[in-house]
Design a protein around this motif. Structure first.
Motif, PDB file in Angstrom:
ATOM      1  N   GLY A  61      69.447 -18.221 -84.346  1.00 18.35           N
ATOM      2  CA  GLY A  61      69.773 -19.798 -84.236  1.00 18.35           C
ATOM      3  C   GLY A  61      68.833 -20.567 -84.480  1.00 18.35           C
ATOM      4  O   GLY A  61      69.042 -21.756 -84.515  1.00 18.35           O
ATOM      5  N   GLU A  62      67.524 -20.131 -83.972  1.00 19.31           N
ATOM      6  CA  GLU A  62      66.523 -21.208 -84.234  1.00 19.31           C
ATOM      7  C   GLU A  62      66.081 -21.809 -85.423  1.00 19.31           C
ATOM      8  O   GLU A  62      66.618 -21.387 -86.570  1.00 19.31           O
ATOM      9  CB  GLU A  62      65.135 -20.233 -83.603  1.00 19.31           C
ATOM     10  N   PRO A  63      65.690 -22.820 -85.574  1.00 25.71           N
ATOM     11  CA  PRO A  63      65.381 -23.638 -86.872  1.00 25.71           C
ATOM     12  C   PRO A  63      64.118 -22.970 -87.685  1.00 25.71           C
ATOM     13  O   PRO A  63      63.142 -23.451 -87.673  1.00 25.71           O
ATOM     14  CB  PRO A  63      65.110 -25.109 -86.355  1.00 25.71           C
ATOM     15  N   ILE A  64      64.478 -21.984 -88.225  1.00 28.77           N
ATOM     16  CA  ILE A  64      63.266 -21.113 -88.823  1.00 28.77           C
ATOM     17  C   ILE A  64      63.078 -21.233 -90.134  1.00 28.77           C
ATOM     18  O   ILE A  64      62.268 -20.918 -90.788  1.00 28.77           O
ATOM     19  CB  ILE A  64      63.674 -19.590 -88.731  1.00 28.77           C
ATOM     20  N   TRP A  65      64.035 -22.253 -90.961  1.00 28.47           N
ATOM     21  CA  TRP A  65      63.757 -22.320 -92.322  1.00 28.47           C
ATOM     22  C   TRP A  65      62.109 -22.810 -92.803  1.00 28.47           C
ATOM     23  O   TRP A  65      61.875 -22.376 -93.802  1.00 28.47           O
ATOM     24  CB  TRP A  65      64.839 -23.280 -92.855  1.00 28.47           C
ATOM     25  N   PRO A  66      61.452 -23.603 -91.933  1.00 28.45           N
ATOM     26  CA  PRO A  66      60.226 -23.771 -92.454  1.00 28.45           C
ATOM     27  C   PRO A  66      59.299 -22.442 -92.603  1.00 28.45           C
ATOM     28  O   PRO A  66      58.555 -22.341 -93.539  1.00 28.45           O
ATOM     29  CB  PRO A  66      59.523 -24.794 -91.276  1.00 28.45           C
ATOM     30  N   MET A  67      59.598 -21.752 -91.643  1.00 29.27           N
ATOM     31  CA  MET A  67      58.832 -20.597 -91.662  1.00 29.27           C
ATOM     32  C   MET A  67      58.999 -19.628 -92.791  1.00 29.27           C
ATOM     33  O   MET A  67      58.309 -18.996 -93.608  1.00 29.27           O
ATOM     34  CB  MET A  67      58.993 -19.526 -90.228  1.00 29.27           C
ATOM     35  N   MET A  68      60.406 -19.519 -93.230  1.00 28.71           N
ATOM     36  CA  MET A  68      60.918 -18.728 -94.446  1.00 28.71           C
ATOM     37  C   MET A  68      60.472 -19.516 -95.524  1.00 28.71           C
ATOM     38  O   MET A  68      60.067 -18.597 -96.417  1.00 28.71           O
ATOM     39  CB  MET A  68      62.526 -18.814 -94.349  1.00 28.71           C
ATOM     40  N   GLU A  69      60.361 -20.714 -95.568  1.00 32.48           N
ATOM     41  CA  GLU A  69      59.782 -21.305 -96.764  1.00 32.48           C
ATOM     42  C   GLU A  69      58.227 -20.743 -96.703  1.00 32.48           C
ATOM     43  O   GLU A  69      57.601 -21.089 -98.164  1.00 32.48           O
ATOM     44  CB  GLU A  69      59.816 -22.641 -96.720  1.00 32.48           C
ATOM     45  N   GLU A  70      57.591 -20.656 -96.013  1.00 33.93           N
ATOM     46  CA  GLU A  70      56.412 -20.253 -95.849  1.00 33.93           C
ATOM     47  C   GLU A  70      56.075 -18.793 -96.224  1.00 33.93           C
ATOM     48  O   GLU A  70      54.840 -18.389 -95.935  1.00 33.93           O
ATOM     49  CB  GLU A  70      55.474 -20.596 -94.647  1.00 33.93           C
ATOM     50  N   ASN A  71      56.937 -18.151 -96.291  1.00 30.58           N
ATOM     51  CA  ASN A  71      57.059 -16.666 -96.709  1.00 30.58           C
ATOM     52  C   ASN A  71      56.690 -15.825 -95.360  1.00 30.58           C
ATOM     53  O   ASN A  71      56.065 -14.779 -95.354  1.00 30.58           O
ATOM     54  CB  ASN A  71      56.310 -16.076 -97.901  1.00 30.58           C
ATOM     55  N   GLU A  94      61.323  -2.620 -82.414  1.00 32.72           N
ATOM     56  CA  GLU A  94      62.540  -2.846 -81.617  1.00 32.72           C
ATOM     57  C   GLU A  94      62.855  -4.510 -81.815  1.00 32.72           C
ATOM     58  O   GLU A  94      64.060  -4.698 -81.054  1.00 32.72           O
ATOM     59  CB  GLU A  94      62.412  -2.571 -80.146  1.00 32.72           C
ATOM     60  N   LEU A  95      62.111  -5.023 -82.246  1.00 25.43           N
ATOM     61  CA  LEU A  95      62.865  -6.621 -82.716  1.00 25.43           C
ATOM     62  C   LEU A  95      63.576  -6.589 -83.838  1.00 25.43           C
ATOM     63  O   LEU A  95      63.145  -6.076 -84.767  1.00 25.43           O
ATOM     64  CB  LEU A  95      61.561  -7.579 -82.830  1.00 25.43           C
ATOM     65  N   HIS A  96      64.418  -7.516 -83.761  1.00 23.47           N
ATOM     66  CA  HIS A  96      65.598  -7.719 -84.693  1.00 23.47           C
ATOM     67  C   HIS A  96      65.006  -9.030 -85.673  1.00 23.47           C
ATOM     68  O   HIS A  96      64.328  -9.980 -85.413  1.00 23.47           O
ATOM     69  CB  HIS A  96      66.869  -7.828 -84.341  1.00 23.47           C
ATOM     70  N   GLU A  97      65.564  -8.878 -87.150  1.00 25.13           N
ATOM     71  CA  GLU A  97      65.180  -9.788 -87.819  1.00 25.13           C
ATOM     72  C   GLU A  97      65.940 -11.019 -87.902  1.00 25.13           C
ATOM     73  O   GLU A  97      67.134 -11.033 -87.227  1.00 25.13           O
ATOM     74  CB  GLU A  97      65.569  -9.463 -89.605  1.00 25.13           C
ATOM     75  N   ALA A  98      65.475 -12.178 -87.609  1.00 19.02           N
ATOM     76  CA  ALA A  98      66.091 -13.449 -87.255  1.00 19.02           C
ATOM     77  C   ALA A  98      66.970 -13.846 -88.555  1.00 19.02           C
ATOM     78  O   ALA A  98      66.873 -13.599 -89.614  1.00 19.02           O
ATOM     79  CB  ALA A  98      65.154 -14.630 -86.888  1.00 19.02           C
ATOM     80  N   SER A  99      67.812 -14.681 -88.029  1.00 17.78           N
ATOM     81  CA  SER A  99      68.898 -15.239 -89.057  1.00 17.78           C
ATOM     82  C   SER A  99      69.177 -16.622 -88.839  1.00 17.78           C
ATOM     83  O   SER A  99      68.851 -17.057 -87.500  1.00 17.78           O
ATOM     84  CB  SER A  99      70.320 -14.451 -89.225  1.00 17.78           C
ATOM     85  N   TYR A 100      69.438 -17.579 -89.830  1.00 22.31           N
ATOM     86  CA  TYR A 100      69.597 -19.003 -89.317  1.00 22.31           C
ATOM     87  C   TYR A 100      71.081 -19.328 -90.289  1.00 22.31           C
ATOM     88  O   TYR A 100      71.632 -18.739 -90.757  1.00 22.31           O
ATOM     89  CB  TYR A 100      68.570 -19.790 -90.005  1.00 22.31           C
TER      90      TYR A 100
END
Length: 100
Positions: A61-71, A94-100
């Motif tokens: 739930g973190e605001p990760i969309w800027p990171m996603m836009e940067e691939n 062991e870490l899970h993929e983030a979702s927003y």
């Protein structure tokens, strides 16, 4: 490969991952051949000018969309985890993929 992580301090040994909003520093970890080669700290994420491969955040739930836009591929570690715990989780997938 480069990994960025929001931290509560610029101390690689005692610092812990926190939410992006609460970050007092951003760790930039150089990870090669299965081990940490270096850790640099920045005051803000925007200060990192290198191409980052992964970001690791403290919770879903973190605001990760800027990171996603940067691939940048975003993973989630447990809030309060140390750098060693985060890197161990990363190495062993062991870490899970983030979702927003």
């Amino acid at each position: 490969m480069l990994i960025e992580i929001p931290f509560d301090s610029k101390d690689a040994q005692k610092g812990k991952i926190v939410t992006m909003e609460d970050a007092k520093a951003w760790a930039l970890v150089t990870f090669e051949d299965g081990e940490v080669k270096s850790v640099e700290f920045y005051d803000a994420r925007e200060d990192i000018n290198d191409f980052v491969d992964y970001a690791i955040v403290a919770r879903q739930g973190e605001p990760i969309w800027p990171m996603m836009e940067e691939n940048i591929f975003v993973l989630v570690a447990q809030e309060g985890a140390t750098l060693d715990e985060i890197i161990e989780g990363f190495k062993f997938k062991e870490l899970h993929e983030a979702s927003y």
